[in-house]
Scaffold this active site. Sequence first.
Site, PDB file in Angstrom:
ATOM      1  N   PHE A   1       0.808  -1.220   0.000  1.00  0.00           N
ATOM      2  CA  PHE A   1       0.000   0.000   0.000  1.00  0.00           C
ATOM      3  C   PHE A   1       0.836   1.261   0.000  1.00  0.00           C
ATOM      4  O   PHE A   1       0.370   2.323  -0.415  1.00  0.00           O
ATOM      5  CB  PHE A   1      -0.933   0.015   1.221  1.00  0.00           C
ATOM      6  CG  PHE A   1      -0.236   0.275   2.539  1.00  0.00           C
ATOM      7  CD1 PHE A   1       0.087   1.562   2.944  1.00  0.00           C
ATOM      8  CD2 PHE A   1       0.094  -0.768   3.388  1.00  0.00           C
ATOM      9  CE1 PHE A   1       0.738   1.801   4.152  1.00  0.00           C
ATOM     10  CE2 PHE A   1       0.734  -0.546   4.596  1.00  0.00           C
ATOM     11  CZ  PHE A   1       1.052   0.753   4.979  1.00  0.00           C
TER      12      PHE A   1
ATOM     13  N   LYS B   1      -1.349  -7.684  -8.701  1.00  0.00           N
ATOM     14  CA  LYS B   1      -2.280  -7.688  -7.582  1.00  0.00           C
ATOM     15  C   LYS B   1      -1.831  -6.595  -6.622  1.00  0.00           C
ATOM     16  O   LYS B   1      -0.975  -6.794  -5.764  1.00  0.00           O
ATOM     17  CB  LYS B   1      -2.280  -9.050  -6.879  1.00  0.00           C
ATOM     18  CG  LYS B   1      -3.598  -9.410  -6.160  1.00  0.00           C
ATOM     19  CD  LYS B   1      -4.030  -8.428  -5.093  1.00  0.00           C
ATOM     20  CE  LYS B   1      -3.192  -8.530  -3.842  1.00  0.00           C
ATOM     21  NZ  LYS B   1      -3.673  -7.565  -2.757  1.00  0.00           N
TER      22      LYS B   1
ATOM     23  N   GLU C   1      -5.206  -3.738  -1.732  1.00  0.00           N
ATOM     24  CA  GLU C   1      -6.622  -3.396  -1.763  1.00  0.00           C
ATOM     25  C   GLU C   1      -6.923  -2.129  -0.965  1.00  0.00           C
ATOM     26  O   GLU C   1      -8.041  -1.606  -1.019  1.00  0.00           O
ATOM     27  CB  GLU C   1      -7.456  -4.563  -1.222  1.00  0.00           C
ATOM     28  CG  GLU C   1      -7.251  -4.918   0.231  1.00  0.00           C
ATOM     29  CD  GLU C   1      -6.097  -5.877   0.472  1.00  0.00           C
ATOM     30  OE1 GLU C   1      -6.102  -6.556   1.518  1.00  0.00           O
ATOM     31  OE2 GLU C   1      -5.174  -5.942  -0.388  1.00  0.00           O
TER      32      GLU C   1
ATOM     33  N   SER D   1       5.870  -6.875   4.006  1.00  0.00           N
ATOM     34  CA  SER D   1       6.467  -7.186   5.300  1.00  0.00           C
ATOM     35  C   SER D   1       7.248  -8.496   5.243  1.00  0.00           C
ATOM     36  O   SER D   1       7.016  -9.349   4.376  1.00  0.00           O
ATOM     37  CB  SER D   1       5.378  -7.287   6.368  1.00  0.00           C
ATOM     38  OG  SER D   1       4.566  -8.425   6.138  1.00  0.00           O
TER      39      SER D   1
ATOM     40  N   CYS E   1       9.813   1.271   3.342  1.00  0.00           N
ATOM     41  CA  CYS E   1      10.786   0.280   3.809  1.00  0.00           C
ATOM     42  C   CYS E   1      12.198   0.827   3.835  1.00  0.00           C
ATOM     43  O   CYS E   1      13.087   0.193   4.390  1.00  0.00           O
ATOM     44  CB  CYS E   1      10.713  -0.975   2.933  1.00  0.00           C
ATOM     45  SG  CYS E   1      11.273  -0.724   1.242  1.00  0.00           S
TER      46      CYS E   1
END
Length: 499
Positions: free
Chosen positions: A149, A173, A176, A226, A281
């Site tokens: 995200f 993908k 969401e 993650s 990150c």
Amino acid sequence: MKTVNHWIGGKTVEGTSGNYGPVTDPATGAVTTQVALASLEEVDAAVAAAKDAYATWGTSSLATRTAVLFRYRALLDARRDDIAALITAEHGKVHSDALGEVARGLEIVELACGITTQLKGELSTQVSSRVDVSSIRQSLGVVAGITPFNFPAMVPMWMFPLAIACGNTFVLKPSEKDPSAANLLAELAAEAGLPDGVLNVLHGDKVAVDGLLNHPDVAAVSFVGSTPIARYIHTTASANGKRVQALGGAKNHMLVLPDADLDAAADAAVSAAYGSAGERCMAISAVVAVGAIGDELVARIKERAEKIKIGPGNDPTSEMGPLITAAHRDKVASYVTGAAAQGAEVVLDGTGYTVDGFEDGHWIGLSLLDHVSTDSDAYRDEIFGPVLCVLRTETYEEGVALMNASPFGNGTAIFTRDGGAARRFQLEIEAGMVGVNVPIPVPVGYHSFGGWKDSLFGDHHIYGNDGVHFYTRGKVVTTRWPDPADAPAGVDLGFPRNH
């Protein structure tokens, strides 16, 4: 309410699963959009569209592919404000930060435009009598990308432009939580002339992820997220015979030596720790102060942090926006409230922060924790928010040992005026990306991005040469041709006889 649907086979395809996820404006807390969540049947449809497209795209010429990518780059450049606005609306980051995200994604599109030089093979002649050996690289087929995200445009652009330039087709993908930017990227690719099915966007949750990891027609999977999920992606996809690059979490350290320019180090610490609300990150989340400079460094960081203006991302005066969700905001806050009990000094406490007129937004202020122990939760975990931990060591050696003991090895930095110390640091530190007086050492597009240890699962870093190698596989061809002069009697090719 607006609905974000899938993009499959070159067109918008309405979700059929009946399952939808909420998309929230982080500045207001209001649900503004719903996103279709794919079923396994919809996963199959997206992969089938990509597989059908690969039959022609995989054999298309380099000239055809690069022509599309050059047009795509121009469209992205023209629409960068629109892409950034979608990022701000769904992620919350300030518009200038969102524009920077698009710019970094464009670097990889530009790299893909030059794929002709990246895909050149090698040739050795006369390795034996009349024997030549050549090495070539070929595409894999259908590949998938699962993206986070925090960079809803940049990270997808780190993946699919190179993948399709190499001749693959792609199923993306995206997260969401902020899905709209991915759809716009796909629509612009179609406008640039990318054939239907070469790039597909499949929205979903764990059902979609597992569907891609287990699908027999998906040859490779790229992931950024993650560490626990990266490990799961790598384990599951590898068990299914897929090639995997899974980039995980981080706890990036910045070592500040006593000879450093403390103003430059403090500026760097503030921008690297609190930029994009710490949701990246490559954020610096731990500063290691060496020797007696710790108190002064913390004071300068505090002075700068207190001046950061927090507000809605579409306000041009805002320097930091909200966090992505209320749940994430609460989790980040819990590390700050628990820090004192674990021995840290809370220099700045950003919990409880609100913005007038936007009280329901996912707000949190900047937090600064000093004298943090390596045993504390705030140090051990990737907080992914605007929380900066300061640790103290007496020597350079102690600082490096502390940093190398971390299970993460994504990015790191050193601030010093001593070239010898910097050279030693870049060789001794156990991390994949190193900055010398540079706080966030994200490589430019033609070098590869990736960490060590629990920050990367798989053998290939993302984009750059590693990206090209990940999205292709090598083939070596050994060839022997008879000399025309040795042709059978009765066949005359006009060559002189040698014997």
